[in-house]
Design an enzyme around this catalytic site. Structure first.
Site, PDB file in Angstrom:
ATOM      1  N   ASP A   1       3.258 -17.812  -5.817  1.00 23.18           N
ATOM      2  CA  ASP A   1       3.981 -19.026  -6.267  1.00 23.18           C
ATOM      3  C   ASP A   1       5.486 -18.855  -6.475  1.00 23.18           C
ATOM      4  OD1 ASP A   1       1.358 -19.811  -6.270  1.00 23.18           O
ATOM      5  OD2 ASP A   1       1.275 -20.363  -8.383  1.00 23.18           O
TER       6      ASP A   1
ATOM      7  N   GLU B   1       1.340 -23.080  -5.432  1.00 27.31           N
ATOM      8  CA  GLU B   1       0.574 -24.039  -6.224  1.00 27.31           C
ATOM      9  C   GLU B   1       1.090 -25.441  -5.893  1.00 27.31           C
ATOM     10  OE1 GLU B   1       0.624 -23.406 -10.481  1.00 27.31           O
ATOM     11  OE2 GLU B   1      -0.289 -25.362 -10.875  1.00 27.31           O
TER      12      GLU B   1
ATOM     13  N   LYS C   1      -2.858 -23.627  -2.995  1.00 26.21           N
ATOM     14  CA  LYS C   1      -3.921 -23.649  -4.001  1.00 26.21           C
ATOM     15  C   LYS C   1      -3.670 -24.778  -4.994  1.00 26.21           C
ATOM     16  CE  LYS C   1      -1.666 -20.018  -6.770  1.00 26.21           C
ATOM     17  NZ  LYS C   1      -1.429 -20.715  -8.033  1.00 26.21           N
TER      18      LYS C   1
ATOM     19  N   LYS D   1      -4.546 -22.547 -10.760  1.00 30.91           N
ATOM     20  CA  LYS D   1      -3.745 -21.385 -11.154  1.00 30.91           C
ATOM     21  C   LYS D   1      -4.202 -20.134 -10.392  1.00 30.91           C
ATOM     22  CE  LYS D   1      -1.698 -24.086 -14.064  1.00 30.91           C
ATOM     23  NZ  LYS D   1      -0.492 -24.777 -13.566  1.00 30.91           N
TER      24      LYS D   1
ATOM     25  N   VAL E   1       5.000 -15.309  -9.949  1.00 30.74           N
ATOM     26  CA  VAL E   1       5.178 -16.011 -11.217  1.00 30.74           C
ATOM     27  C   VAL E   1       4.025 -17.000 -11.429  1.00 30.74           C
ATOM     28  CG1 VAL E   1       7.675 -15.816 -11.143  1.00 30.74           C
ATOM     29  CG2 VAL E   1       6.615 -17.842 -10.138  1.00 30.74           C
ATOM     30  N   THR E   2       3.742 -17.286 -12.697  1.00 29.03           N
ATOM     31  CA  THR E   2       4.235 -16.593 -13.860  1.00 29.03           C
ATOM     32  C   THR E   2       3.198 -15.546 -14.243  1.00 29.03           C
ATOM     33  OG1 THR E   2       3.261 -18.199 -15.411  1.00 29.03           O
ATOM     34  CG2 THR E   2       5.523 -18.582 -14.711  1.00 29.03           C
TER      35      THR E   2
ATOM     36  N   CYS F   1      -0.442 -17.849 -13.330  1.00 25.89           N
ATOM     37  CA  CYS F   1      -1.068 -17.726 -12.010  1.00 25.89           C
ATOM     38  C   CYS F   1      -1.287 -16.280 -11.582  1.00 25.89           C
ATOM     39  CB  CYS F   1      -0.261 -18.509 -10.984  1.00 25.89           C
ATOM     40  SG  CYS F   1      -0.405 -20.290 -11.263  1.00 25.89           S
TER      41      CYS F   1
ATOM     42  N   GLN G   1      -7.786  -1.020 -22.245  1.00 27.35           N
ATOM     43  CA  GLN G   1      -9.224  -0.679 -22.209  1.00 27.35           C
ATOM     44  C   GLN G   1      -9.595   0.017 -20.900  1.00 27.35           C
ATOM     45  OE1 GLN G   1     -11.747  -3.967 -24.036  1.00 27.35           O
ATOM     46  NE2 GLN G   1      -9.856  -5.090 -23.598  1.00 27.35           N
TER      47      GLN G   1
HETATM   48  C1  C5J Z   1       2.163 -20.591 -12.179  1.00 25.57           C
HETATM   49  C2  C5J Z   1       2.294 -22.295 -13.866  1.00 25.57           C
HETATM   50  N1  C5J Z   1       2.409 -20.393 -10.889  1.00 25.57           N
HETATM   51  N2  C5J Z   1       2.879 -21.486 -14.742  1.00 25.57           N
HETATM   52  N3  C5J Z   1       2.006 -21.877 -12.606  1.00 25.57           N
HETATM   53  O1  C5J Z   1       2.119 -19.655 -12.953  1.00 25.57           O
HETATM   54  O2  C5J Z   1       2.009 -23.432 -14.175  1.00 25.57           O
END
Ligand code: C5J
Length: 233
Positions: free
Chosen positions: A24, A72, A129, A132, A157-158, A162, A202
């Protein structure tokens, strides 16, 4: 076989069984007037990841590792946009509303495009897509199985949205994930740090975390101090 220093421990990667997924890196998230800004975020915070992402993509291409990009976004008629998602932004700044880069988070609009610095090559798949996670309602898994990939290098990102959702989906599908911390970014530095810590906690519950320089040094020994590295970094 290249071994990459990482948290929680070194990870061995066969480049012939690896794929890079760049999540993204779109104008809608990185530039003013897009979806990220409509949600009230300071989009300049994401710029730190651009140069590391460029170097990471160059490294994968040089090492012969396939590069896949995700975006996205939604169909122009918004038939794939859940109402709960649309209604989360204020009226006038919702998915589908007009903005300076076209309709917010809509496929085909300028804001939906990947930023020019990280433009995909013509042979690199771009996965659109609606959610996320990059596996949800996409053909990403089919592509990765056809490539024979069993380890995913993940950036974009972020970090906590995502990137994290995709890593969780991939982990449940049996892929080993290596997240490149400097090639990811968040509007919230604390969330970025916490999300990365969660991946490798973990014993690596979701995967491994390293950085672009360490990956490049392992994949391309002898090349990582050349001028391209310094230029891109
Ligand atoms: C992504 C968002 N790409 N933060 N989307 O992380 O809404």
């Amino acid at each position: 076989m290249p071994v990459i220093p990482a948290d929680p421990g070194p990870i061995e990667i066969d480049p012939a069984r690896a794929a890079l997924i760049v999540i993204d890196m779109q104008r809608d998230f990185l530039e003013p007037g897009g979806f990220g800004a409509a949600l009230g975020n300071d989009v300049s915070r994401l710029h730190a990841a651009v140069a590391p992402c460029a170097l990471l993509i160059a490294t994968a291409r040089e090492a012969g590792i396939p590069v896949l990009h995700t975006r996205e976004g939604h169909r122009p008629d918004l038939s794939d946009a859940p109402r709960a998602k649309v209604e989360r932004s204020p009226p006038g700044m919702r998915i589908g509303d007009p903005g300076p880069m076209g309709r917010i988070l809509v496929r085909g609009e300028p804001g939906h495009e990947i930023i020019p610095d990280l433009a995909p090559l013509p042979n690199e798949p771009v996965i659109d897509k609606p959610g996320k996670g990059a596996f949800y309602q996409t053909d990403l898994e089919l592509m990765l199985r056809n490539l024979g990939a069993d380890v995913l290098l993940v950036a974009g990102v972020t970090t906590e949205v995502c990137v994290h959702t995709t890593v969780r989906e991939a982990n449940d599908r049996g892929f080993r994930c290596l997240v490149l911390r400097d090639a990811c970014a968040s509007y919230f530095p604390d969330f970025h740090a916490a999300a990365l810590a969660m991946v490798s906690a973990q014993g690596g519950i979701f995967g491994w975390v390293s950085d672009v320089a360490a990956l490049r040094a392992a994949l391309l020994p002898g090349l990582h101090h050349d001028s391209r590295t310094e230029d891109a970094a």
